[in-house]
Enzyme design. Structure first.
Site, PDB file in Angstrom:
ATOM      1  N   HIS A 172       0.836  -1.219   0.000  1.00 41.39           N
ATOM      2  CA  HIS A 172       0.000   0.000   0.000  1.00 41.39           C
ATOM      3  C   HIS A 172       0.864   1.260   0.000  1.00 41.39           C
ATOM      4  O   HIS A 172       2.013   1.256   0.438  1.00 41.39           O
ATOM      5  CB  HIS A 172      -1.023  -0.010   1.140  1.00 41.39           C
ATOM      6  CG  HIS A 172      -0.503   0.241   2.513  1.00 41.39           C
ATOM      7  ND1 HIS A 172      -1.186  -0.114   3.650  1.00 41.39           N
ATOM      8  CD2 HIS A 172       0.638   0.834   2.959  1.00 41.39           C
ATOM      9  CE1 HIS A 172      -0.512   0.245   4.707  1.00 41.39           C
ATOM     10  NE2 HIS A 172       0.605   0.820   4.327  1.00 41.39           N
ATOM     11  N   GLU A 180      -5.203   0.416  -0.159  1.00 48.25           N
ATOM     12  CA  GLU A 180      -4.961  -0.997   0.090  1.00 48.25           C
ATOM     13  C   GLU A 180      -5.045  -1.841  -1.188  1.00 48.25           C
ATOM     14  O   GLU A 180      -5.711  -1.440  -2.154  1.00 48.25           O
ATOM     15  CB  GLU A 180      -5.982  -1.507   1.114  1.00 48.25           C
ATOM     16  CG  GLU A 180      -5.914  -0.791   2.460  1.00 48.25           C
ATOM     17  CD  GLU A 180      -4.708  -1.222   3.301  1.00 48.25           C
ATOM     18  OE1 GLU A 180      -3.629  -1.507   2.751  1.00 48.25           O
ATOM     19  OE2 GLU A 180      -4.847  -1.266   4.538  1.00 48.25           O
TER      20      GLU A 180
HETATM   21  C1  GLP Z   1       1.623   2.693   7.245  1.00 50.98           C
HETATM   22  C2  GLP Z   1       1.195   4.115   6.821  1.00 50.98           C
HETATM   23  C3  GLP Z   1       1.825   4.492   5.522  1.00 50.98           C
HETATM   24  C4  GLP Z   1       3.288   4.173   5.672  1.00 50.98           C
HETATM   25  C5  GLP Z   1       3.444   2.677   5.555  1.00 50.98           C
HETATM   26  C6  GLP Z   1       4.830   2.168   5.892  1.00 50.98           C
HETATM   27  O1  GLP Z   1       0.500   1.887   7.450  1.00 50.98           O
HETATM   28  N1  GLP Z   1      -0.213   4.263   6.762  1.00 50.98           N
HETATM   29  O2  GLP Z   1       1.604   5.844   5.216  1.00 50.98           O
HETATM   30  O3  GLP Z   1       4.037   4.821   4.692  1.00 50.98           O
HETATM   31  O4  GLP Z   1       2.459   2.009   6.324  1.00 50.98           O
HETATM   32  O5  GLP Z   1       5.111   2.362   7.248  1.00 50.98           O
HETATM   33  P1  GLP Z   1       6.563   2.153   7.866  1.00 50.98           P
HETATM   34  O6  GLP Z   1       7.418   3.232   7.318  1.00 50.98           O
HETATM   35  O7  GLP Z   1       6.362   2.275   9.351  1.00 50.98           O
HETATM   36  O8  GLP Z   1       7.021   0.798   7.441  1.00 50.98           O
END
Ligand code: GLP
Length: 245
Positions: A138, A143
């Site tokens: 995503h 999603e």
């Molecule tokens: C999350 C957020 C996204 C984010 C992604 C990766 O659910 N909603 O905006 O970029 O998943 O997160 P992370 O950088 O903590 O792996």
């Protein structure tokens, strides 16, 4: 989409921060959209250092949020807004007027979506978008398997997002829905950067970078962006052919 690979997370963070500061120096009134989460945290620390050392001035920049958990807002530790304020708004001393963030607790979610969409339009569009990638591919909370949306909208969260999302919370937190910019809005940004770090992201990064453009991997739509870049550390790039930048 061009891909740049850095030796480690620290160098990735420094490079991403430099892209942001370059953007702001050439357009001090830019509207920026920066994801929250583990990945951009190091970049945010470098942005704070750059502001404090006078390399860049964020006083005229505006920020719009990328996504939020429905039901949560700034007072909720683990919300995207809480993270954004802790890592950018307070350290950079930004004014409240410089930030338009989804209110995940808004009574009227449709109205909240329209408010953010109008904010982006009113600012003349997003100059620079920095997104992360979920373990399921995503971007924002767009999603897998959903139709491409051209505006802010509410989504039912994927099981992977609900499970992985627990890492932002001290206690088990029920996550069911999200509010997010649409892929269409991400594609309309003038420049888009996808950041990824760590071996656990390698497979999904490779699918997003070189696989077919498909709603099954929402980040793959960045291949259709006219000025998009993947910034990776070597671990996240380990399923791709690459040379270190
Ligand atoms: C999350 C957020 C996204 C984010 C992604 C990766 O659910 N909603 O905006 O970029 O998943 O997160 P992370 O950088 O903590 O792996």
């Amino acid at each position: 989409m061009k891909t740049f690979v850095y030796a480690d997370y620290d160098q990735l963070s420094r490079a991403a921060a430099t892209l942001v500061t370059d953007t702001v120096r050439s357009n001090p009134h830019a509207l920026l959209c920066i994801a929250t989460g583990d990945t951009p945290a190091g970049m945010m620390n470098y942005l704070t250092e750059d502001v404090r050392s006078g390399v860049v001035d964020f006083s005229k920049v505006s920020f719009v949020s990328l996504d939020e958990w429905v039901g949560l807002n700034q007072q909720d530790e683990g919300s995207c807004r809480h993270f954004f304020y802790q890592h950018l708004v307070y350290p950079l001393n930004l004014n409240a007027e410089q930030v338009a963030f989804f209110d995940g607790r808004a009574d009227d979610a449709e109205h909240e979506c329209a408010r953010i969409d109008q904010y982006i339009t009113g600012k003349g569009g997003i100059e620079l978008m920095i997104v992360g990638i979920g373990m399921n591919g995503h971007i924002g909370m767009n999603e897998p398997g959903l139709a491409v949306a051209n505006s802010s909208h509410i989504v039912n969260l994927d099981e992977v997002t609900i499970t992985v999302g627990q890492k932002y919370f001290r206690e088990k937190t029920p996550l069911r829905r999200g509010i997010t910019l649409g892929i269409g809005q991400i594609l309309e940004s003038k420049k888009a950067i996808l950041m990824a770090s760590g071996r656990k992201k390698a497979e999904i990064v490779a699918r997003a970078a070189t696989g077919p453009v498909t709603t099954q991997v929402p980040a793959s739509f960045l291949q259709q962006h006219h000025d998009a870049y993947m910034l990776l550390d070597a671990d996240a790039a380990s399923s791709l052919d690459y040379t270190i930048a």
